[in-house]
Design a protein around this motif. Structure first.
Motif, mmCIF file in Angstrom:
data_model
loop_
_atom_site.group_PDB
_atom_site.id
_atom_site.type_symbol
_atom_site.label_atom_id
_atom_site.label_comp_id
_atom_site.label_asym_id
_atom_site.label_seq_id
_atom_site.Cartn_x
_atom_site.Cartn_y
_atom_site.Cartn_z
ATOM 1 N N HIS A 167 -76.295 15.426 76.247
ATOM 2 C CA HIS A 167 -77.241 16.303 76.954
ATOM 3 C C HIS A 167 -77.081 16.123 78.455
ATOM 4 N N ILE A 168 -77.638 17.091 79.165
ATOM 5 C CA ILE A 168 -77.629 17.048 80.625
ATOM 6 C C ILE A 168 -78.975 17.555 81.113
ATOM 7 N N THR A 169 -79.471 16.964 82.195
ATOM 8 C CA THR A 169 -80.750 17.368 82.766
ATOM 9 C C THR A 169 -80.553 17.765 84.216
ATOM 10 N N THR A 170 -81.120 18.926 84.570
ATOM 11 C CA THR A 170 -81.075 19.411 85.950
ATOM 12 C C THR A 170 -82.501 19.531 86.466
ATOM 13 N N ALA A 171 -82.632 20.003 87.687
ATOM 14 C CA ALA A 171 -83.968 20.178 88.256
ATOM 15 C C ALA A 171 -84.769 21.206 87.471
ATOM 16 N N GLY A 172 -84.069 22.160 86.833
ATOM 17 C CA GLY A 172 -84.780 23.239 86.150
ATOM 18 C C GLY A 172 -84.952 23.056 84.659
ATOM 19 N N GLY A 173 -84.196 22.133 84.055
ATOM 20 C CA GLY A 173 -84.314 21.979 82.611
ATOM 21 C C GLY A 173 -83.257 21.071 82.037
ATOM 22 N N SER A 174 -83.143 21.090 80.719
ATOM 23 C CA SER A 174 -82.185 20.236 80.018
ATOM 24 C C SER A 174 -81.405 21.052 79.006
ATOM 25 N N LEU A 175 -80.212 20.566 78.684
ATOM 26 C CA LEU A 175 -79.346 21.218 77.718
ATOM 27 C C LEU A 175 -78.848 20.153 76.748
ATOM 28 N N PHE A 176 -78.895 20.479 75.444
ATOM 29 C CA PHE A 176 -78.507 19.528 74.406
ATOM 30 C C PHE A 176 -77.411 20.131 73.535
ATOM 31 N N GLN A 177 -76.414 19.324 73.197
ATOM 32 C CA GLN A 177 -75.428 19.723 72.197
ATOM 33 C C GLN A 177 -75.781 19.004 70.903
ATOM 34 N N LEU A 178 -76.400 19.743 69.998
ATOM 35 C CA LEU A 178 -77.002 19.141 68.818
ATOM 36 C C LEU A 178 -75.964 18.569 67.861
ATOM 37 N N GLU A 179 -74.756 19.156 67.843
ATOM 38 C CA GLU A 179 -73.747 18.662 66.907
ATOM 39 C C GLU A 179 -73.274 17.260 67.272
ATOM 40 N N ARG A 180 -73.625 16.788 68.464
ATOM 41 C CA ARG A 180 -73.247 15.443 68.895
ATOM 42 C C ARG A 180 -74.368 14.435 68.677
ATOM 43 N N MET A 181 -75.502 14.876 68.121
ATOM 44 C CA MET A 181 -76.685 14.024 68.052
ATOM 45 C C MET A 181 -77.060 13.721 66.604
ATOM 46 N N PRO A 182 -77.435 12.470 66.306
ATOM 47 C CA PRO A 182 -77.962 12.158 64.968
ATOM 48 C C PRO A 182 -79.328 12.785 64.775
ATOM 49 N N ASP A 183 -79.769 12.870 63.534
ATOM 50 C CA ASP A 183 -80.995 13.607 63.226
ATOM 51 C C ASP A 183 -82.216 13.095 63.986
ATOM 52 N N PHE A 184 -82.368 11.766 64.156
ATOM 53 C CA PHE A 184 -83.575 11.259 64.802
ATOM 54 C C PHE A 184 -83.620 11.629 66.282
ATOM 55 N N LEU A 185 -82.457 11.762 66.932
ATOM 56 C CA LEU A 185 -82.442 12.188 68.336
ATOM 57 C C LEU A 185 -82.647 13.696 68.463
#
Length: 301
Positions: free
Chosen positions: A87-105
């Protein structure tokens, strides 16, 4: 955030199990504040898609991206992909790549909540306790992951009161506040469905994924479910993604419908467009496209 901005992007999603291709090069988008339905005959790959979005499966190929905050954060998607981060966070928001994350995250950080086709409540716990369990992460954070809760520190007591307030609010919203202290297993089936949705909402999601929420409901209960989901969407501006076989539910409340058949997207549009698409009719009737009109005439459609 303005309604209509893309919240979720699924790009070239492929999921293979050995030689079986369950989902094949699937791409679609879901807008913020929309109810998006994923439909198709049994075995079409719908639950596999859900499992990829919610972190239960790691896709063979493809990208699943979810945003929080300003839509301008989508400009960072290629950079995020190239850097190999989750994921990445900017001043305006965040972006997540879900295929890289386990279910609990996916649940904890990306704030994607899910219900299942088979109800998974804690039957021996009360309704209130089920909804407090859903807020476990925030309560643990308030405890400092130590004994602050046991020792009764004011910060933890305040967090606990807030969690109870949230739980009672959602019990009231789904019409179950008067049974807050009853075991969840004592509820009738339709009420258990509503409780499961309330529990998911206690995690404060930005995307609510519902796997056949109308399964096993009678017509009155299905109508109540429609009202509940529309009220959640309208009051909270929440995006809802659902798998559903009950077409009365899909066509009445959905803004956007994606149709799968054997893991391939065959249609994508409004409920009215889907209802009149010959490919969709053929998939559900189990006939070739060119035979649709003939079969419709035979069965009186």
């Amino acid at each position: 955030m303005a309604r209509g901005d893309n919240l979720l992007k699924v790009e070239h999603l492929t999921m293979r199990f050995g030689g079986l291709v369950a989902v094949d090069n699937l791409s679609w988008q879901a807008r913020e504040g929309d109810i998006t339905a994923l439909i198709g005959p049994n075995g079409a790959g719908k639950t596999t898609v859900f499992n990829c979005i919610t972190g239960f499966y790691k896709p063979t190929e493809g990208r699943i991206a979810l945003r929080h905050g300003d839509a301008a954060v989508w400009d960072e998607l290629e950079s995020l992909t190239e850097r190999g981060k989750r994921h990445i966070t900017t001043a305006g928001g965040s972006l997540f790549q879900l295929e890289r994350m386990p279910d609990f995250l996916v649940t904890q950080q990306a704030r994607v909540a899910r219900t299942f086709q088979n109800i998974r409540l804690f039957a021996g716990m009360t309704l209130l306790e089920n909804l407090l369990v859903a807020q476990h992460n925030s309560l643990m954070l308030a405890s400092g992951y130590t004994l602050l809760g046991v020792l009764g520190f004011p910060s933890y007591r305040a967090a606990e009161r807030a969690a109870v307030d949230v739980a009672r609010e959602w019990l009231d919203r789904v019409g179950l506040l008067d049974r807050a202290d009853d075991p969840a297993g004592d509820l009738p089936y339709g009420a258990q469905r509503r409780l499961e949705i309330a529990r998911a909402m206690c995690t404060d999601p930005v995307l609510l994924c519902l796997d056949e929420p109308a399964a096993g409901l009678n017509p009155r209960e299905s109508a109540e479910l429609n009202e509940l989901l529309l009220s959640i969407r309208d009051k909270y501006g929440l995006s809802i993604l659902l798998i559903e076989h009950d077409m009365s539910v899909v066509m009445e409340i959905s803004d956007h419908v994606i149709v799968l058949d054997y893991g391939v997207k065959i249609s994508d549009g409004t409920p009215e467009e889907i209802r009149n698409d010959p490919k969709v009719i053929a998939a559900y009737l189990g006939v070739a496209d060119e035979e649709v009109e003939k079969v419709e005439a035979e069965v009186g459609l």
